[in-house]
Write an enzyme that holds these catalytic residues in place. Structure first.
Site, short mmCIF file in Angstrom:
data_model
loop_
_atom_site.label_atom_id
_atom_site.label_comp_id
_atom_site.label_asym_id
_atom_site.label_seq_id
_atom_site.Cartn_x
_atom_site.Cartn_y
_atom_site.Cartn_z
N ASP A 1 0.86 -1.25 -0.08
CA ASP A 1 0.00 0.08 0.10
C ASP A 1 0.81 1.28 -0.03
O ASP A 1 2.10 1.06 0.52
CB ASP A 1 -0.72 0.00 1.23
CG ASP A 1 -1.44 1.40 1.84
OD1 ASP A 1 -2.22 1.77 0.57
OD2 ASP A 1 -1.31 1.75 2.55
N GLU B 1 -12.40 18.40 7.67
CA GLU B 1 -11.36 17.08 8.09
C GLU B 1 -11.43 17.10 9.35
O GLU B 1 -10.89 16.13 9.96
CB GLU B 1 -10.07 17.60 7.75
CG GLU B 1 -9.85 17.68 5.99
CD GLU B 1 -9.67 16.22 5.72
OE1 GLU B 1 -10.05 15.09 6.24
OE2 GLU B 1 -9.04 15.82 4.47
N HIS C 1 -8.42 10.16 8.65
CA HIS C 1 -7.36 9.87 7.49
C HIS C 1 -6.00 10.62 7.64
O HIS C 1 -6.36 11.76 8.20
CB HIS C 1 -8.04 10.36 6.23
CG HIS C 1 -7.37 9.82 5.06
ND1 HIS C 1 -6.20 10.17 4.27
CD2 HIS C 1 -7.80 8.54 4.32
CE1 HIS C 1 -6.04 9.52 3.28
NE2 HIS C 1 -6.79 8.51 3.22
N GLY D 1 -11.58 6.48 -0.02
CA GLY D 1 -11.01 6.60 -1.35
C GLY D 1 -11.30 7.68 -1.99
O GLY D 1 -10.67 7.95 -3.21
N GLY E 1 -12.50 11.30 -0.17
CA GLY E 1 -12.59 12.64 0.57
C GLY E 1 -13.53 12.49 1.82
O GLY E 1 -13.83 11.28 2.26
N ALA F 1 -18.95 17.90 4.72
CA ALA F 1 -19.76 18.24 5.99
C ALA F 1 -20.50 19.67 5.82
O ALA F 1 -20.63 20.18 4.63
CB ALA F 1 -18.54 18.72 7.15
N GLY G 1 -11.48 16.66 -1.46
CA GLY G 1 -11.16 15.51 -1.85
C GLY G 1 -10.58 15.44 -3.27
O GLY G 1 -10.27 16.51 -3.80
N ASP H 1 -1.48 -0.90 6.06
CA ASP H 1 -1.61 -0.23 7.31
C ASP H 1 -3.10 0.02 7.66
O ASP H 1 -3.56 0.47 8.75
CB ASP H 1 -0.80 0.95 7.53
CG ASP H 1 -1.19 1.93 6.59
OD1 ASP H 1 -1.40 1.79 5.40
OD2 ASP H 1 -1.62 3.00 7.20
N ASP I 1 -7.04 -1.30 3.72
CA ASP I 1 -6.13 -2.43 3.38
C ASP I 1 -6.83 -3.83 3.89
O ASP I 1 -6.45 -4.82 3.37
CB ASP I 1 -4.96 -2.35 3.72
CG ASP I 1 -4.35 -1.05 3.09
OD1 ASP I 1 -4.36 -0.82 1.89
OD2 ASP I 1 -3.50 -0.37 3.69
#
Ligand code: ADP
Ligand code: MG
Length: 300
Positions: free
Chosen positions: A33, A66, A71, A99, A101, A104, A114, A231, A235
């Site tokens: 990854d 964010e 993430h 994958g 973003g 809100a 994103g 990680d 994944d």
């Protein structure tokens, strides 16, 4: 097997079952990854390009959206906002879109942050920024867009540094004759720029979390014996599907729960140590069997 797993544990390699130790020496392909595995889990914002308002304003909106994210890219945004002493107001109905973003609602405005995919889904045109974005991506930076109320506010570029031993690990795997692949949800240009630095054979980019597993299946259909090293939450399905799942000790709990081998020290060279350990152990098992047969034949 017990001696093998014991030796592994002494060296920070936790082997969860005998099968993992038996598989490791047969691997033909190792898939890594990108974010958090080949690169450090702590990326940093390198460029903020405001389209509407100034840098601080763009960063403020980015931080608002964010704030609820787990993430690594989200963390980078929050850290930068804190560094610039920006007060981050609370937003409503935060949602992570794996994958792609995050989004809100703030002040009755829908804020999204994103990649291209997310902008496209929200019918936002980013064509006029493509050149600038291309340039950033060719430097190996992950580029995201931020938009409020259907208007692009700015572009943020985030760079993650390579882990200390990523390059060495890839090199050693090549010496052992293994194929090395990188898989990532990030875009192709950024992925290629990173892969080039590491001399990786093949890049699978723009892979959504649910598709990582499918990519592994595809390789297995080609009779490859595949290890996945990862990680993140995204994944976990791939770690389960691979012939051998290797999780990083600094990764998420779900990755560690799913992996067959855990690298406690977060050092990618331990992938090689695990493979070596597996071949030594299997060789010892075969030797012992051989002598046991001789002894029994002589006895008979
Ligand atoms: P990887 O497979 O490399 O671990 P992810 O699947 O987690 O990557 O994310 C893929 C892409 O989606 C990122 O490169 C980024 O463009 C976008 N993305 C996902 N989550 C976020 C977030 N919280 N903030 C910004 N961008 C995000
Ligand atoms: Mg990751």
């Amino acid at each position: 097997i017990m001696v093998g797993t014991g030796k592994g544990a002494e060296n920070g390699i936790l082997i969860k079952n005998a099968e993992a130790l038996e598989t490791a020496h047969k691997l033909t392909t190792i898939i890594f990854d990108k974010t958090g595995t080949l690169t450090k889990g702590k990326p940093e914002i390198t460029d903020i390009i405001p389209i509407i308002g100034d840098e601080k304003e763009v960063l403020k909106y980015a931080a608002i959206v964010e704030k609820g994210s787990e993430h690594p890219l989200g963390e980078a945004v929050i850290n930068k906002a804190k560094e610039k002493k920006i007060k981050i107001p609370e937003a409503n109905s935060f949602k992570a879109i794996p994958g792609k973003g995050v989004e809100a609602i703030y002040n009755q405005k829908k804020i999204i942050l994103g990649n291209r995919l997310l902008m496209k889904e929200n019918k936002l045109n980013i064509g006029s920024f493509e050149n600038k974005v291309k340039e950033l991506e060719e430097q190996g930076k992950t580029t995201v867009f931020i938009a409020a109320d259907k208007k692009i506010l700015g572009i943020i570029a985030i760079a993650a540094t390579l882990k200390e031993y990523s390059k060495e690990a890839v090199e050693q795997l090549h010496k052992m004759g293994k194929e090395v692949i990188m898989i990532t949800g990030d875009n192709e240009r950024t992925a290629n720029a990173i892969a080039k630095q590491l001399n990786i054979d093949k890049v699978l980019a723009n892979v959504l979390p649910q598709d990582k597993e499918k990519e592994i299946k595809k390789l297995q259909k080609q009779n490859k014996i595949v290890a996945m090293v990862g990680d993140g939450i995204n994944d976990a399905p791939a770690l389960a599907q691979a012939d051998l799942g290797i999780a990083l000790g600094a990764g998420t709990d779900i990755a560690m729960e799913t992996g067959n081998i855990i690298l406690i020290k977060d050092d990618l060279r331990d992938v090689i140590t695990a493979i070596d350990l597996s071949s030594y152990t299997m060789r010892k098992i075969k030797q012992n069997l051989f002598w046991a047969f001789i002894y029994n034949v002589a006895g008979i």
